[in-house]
Design a protein around this motif. Structure first.
Motif, mmCIF file in Angstrom:
data_model
loop_
_atom_site.group_PDB
_atom_site.id
_atom_site.type_symbol
_atom_site.label_atom_id
_atom_site.label_comp_id
_atom_site.label_asym_id
_atom_site.label_seq_id
_atom_site.Cartn_x
_atom_site.Cartn_y
_atom_site.Cartn_z
ATOM 1 N N ILE A 53 12.880 67.829 -1.845
ATOM 2 C CA ILE A 53 13.121 68.584 -3.062
ATOM 3 C C ILE A 53 11.965 69.558 -3.167
ATOM 4 N N THR A 54 12.266 70.834 -3.203
ATOM 5 C CA THR A 54 11.214 71.840 -3.184
ATOM 6 C C THR A 54 11.136 72.560 -4.521
ATOM 7 N N VAL A 55 9.915 72.861 -4.904
ATOM 8 C CA VAL A 55 9.664 73.551 -6.163
ATOM 9 C C VAL A 55 8.637 74.644 -5.912
ATOM 10 N N GLY A 56 8.911 75.822 -6.412
ATOM 11 C CA GLY A 56 7.939 76.910 -6.355
ATOM 12 C C GLY A 56 7.121 76.904 -7.636
ATOM 13 N N LYS A 57 5.842 76.695 -7.519
ATOM 14 C CA LYS A 57 4.964 76.657 -8.686
ATOM 15 C C LYS A 57 4.302 78.002 -8.959
ATOM 16 N N GLY A 58 4.462 78.944 -8.046
ATOM 17 C CA GLY A 58 3.912 80.273 -8.266
ATOM 18 C C GLY A 58 2.404 80.280 -8.373
ATOM 19 N N GLU A 59 1.919 80.944 -9.412
ATOM 20 C CA GLU A 59 0.480 81.159 -9.569
ATOM 21 C C GLU A 59 -0.235 80.031 -10.294
ATOM 22 N N GLU A 60 0.486 78.969 -10.584
ATOM 23 C CA GLU A 60 -0.136 77.800 -11.218
ATOM 24 C C GLU A 60 -1.216 77.244 -10.287
ATOM 25 N N TYR A 61 -2.272 76.700 -10.839
ATOM 26 C CA TYR A 61 -3.337 76.141 -10.006
ATOM 27 C C TYR A 61 -2.894 74.802 -9.423
ATOM 28 N N PRO A 62 -3.036 74.627 -8.100
ATOM 29 C CA PRO A 62 -2.612 73.369 -7.495
ATOM 30 C C PRO A 62 -3.507 72.182 -7.851
ATOM 31 N N ASN A 63 -4.752 72.432 -8.165
ATOM 32 C CA ASN A 63 -5.670 71.347 -8.503
ATOM 33 C C ASN A 63 -6.425 71.738 -9.766
ATOM 34 N N LYS A 64 -6.063 71.129 -10.864
ATOM 35 C CA LYS A 64 -6.641 71.494 -12.168
ATOM 36 C C LYS A 64 -8.144 71.190 -12.261
ATOM 37 N N SER A 65 -8.646 70.307 -11.408
ATOM 38 C CA SER A 65 -10.066 69.958 -11.489
ATOM 39 C C SER A 65 -10.967 71.025 -10.861
ATOM 40 N N ILE A 66 -10.400 71.922 -10.067
ATOM 41 C CA ILE A 66 -11.181 73.015 -9.490
ATOM 42 C C ILE A 66 -11.226 74.137 -10.520
ATOM 43 N N LYS A 67 -12.403 74.498 -10.927
ATOM 44 C CA LYS A 67 -12.559 75.476 -12.012
ATOM 45 C C LYS A 67 -12.937 76.877 -11.536
ATOM 46 N N ASP A 68 -13.214 77.045 -10.242
ATOM 47 C CA ASP A 68 -13.708 78.347 -9.760
ATOM 48 C C ASP A 68 -12.693 79.113 -8.913
ATOM 49 N N TYR A 69 -11.387 78.904 -9.159
ATOM 50 C CA TYR A 69 -10.380 79.678 -8.436
ATOM 51 C C TYR A 69 -10.534 81.166 -8.731
ATOM 52 N N LYS A 70 -10.235 81.968 -7.727
ATOM 53 C CA LYS A 70 -10.196 83.419 -7.884
ATOM 54 C C LYS A 70 -8.747 83.869 -7.683
ATOM 55 N N ALA A 71 -8.441 85.104 -8.056
ATOM 56 C CA ALA A 71 -7.067 85.615 -7.981
ATOM 57 C C ALA A 71 -6.489 85.532 -6.571
ATOM 58 N N ASP A 72 -7.314 85.793 -5.538
ATOM 59 C CA ASP A 72 -6.822 85.784 -4.160
ATOM 60 C C ASP A 72 -7.335 84.574 -3.376
#
Length: 108
Positions: A72-91
């Motif tokens: 079963i596949t789901v596209g989450k788009g731009e949602e963060y895959p790991n909420k505990s990582i706080k330093d994600y950048k746009a790219d």
């Protein structure tokens, strides 16, 4: 499986853009919609590859001959895959992933 994408835009007119807008049936899809579809396709492709591998591996175990392999596949788009990582950048490459959850349940 859940596919994710970063926040980068997809350049209009490219093969990827055409493929995504065709799938969405919307030539005016937003960056978010395009990235969600891209992440869904990412999850589908990983599922297809794993399905091929698992179908070969299951042949080694006769007790699993009736096993049904389904993703079963789901596209989450731009949602963060790991909420505990706080330093994600746009790219951020850490956002271009597929997360897979699975369980093995006997077919009755």
């Amino acid at each position: 499986s859940s596919g994710y994408a970063d926040e980068q835009g997809i350049r209009s007119g490219t093969d990827l853009w055409r493929s995504l807008t065709d799938n969405l049936r919307n030539a005016n899809a937003s960056r978010e919609e395009l990235n969600k579809e891209l992440s869904r396709l990412r999850a589908v492709e990983v599922g297809n590859i794993l399905s091929i591998i698992l179908k070969e591996k299951v042949k080694q175990f006769p007790e699993f001959s009736n096993a049904e392999i389904r993703f079963i596949t789901v596209g989450k788009g731009e949602e963060y895959p790991n909420k505990s990582i706080k330093d994600y950048k746009a790219d951020d490459e850490r956002r271009r992933i597929v997360v897979i959850f699975w369980s093995l349940v006997p077919k009755l």
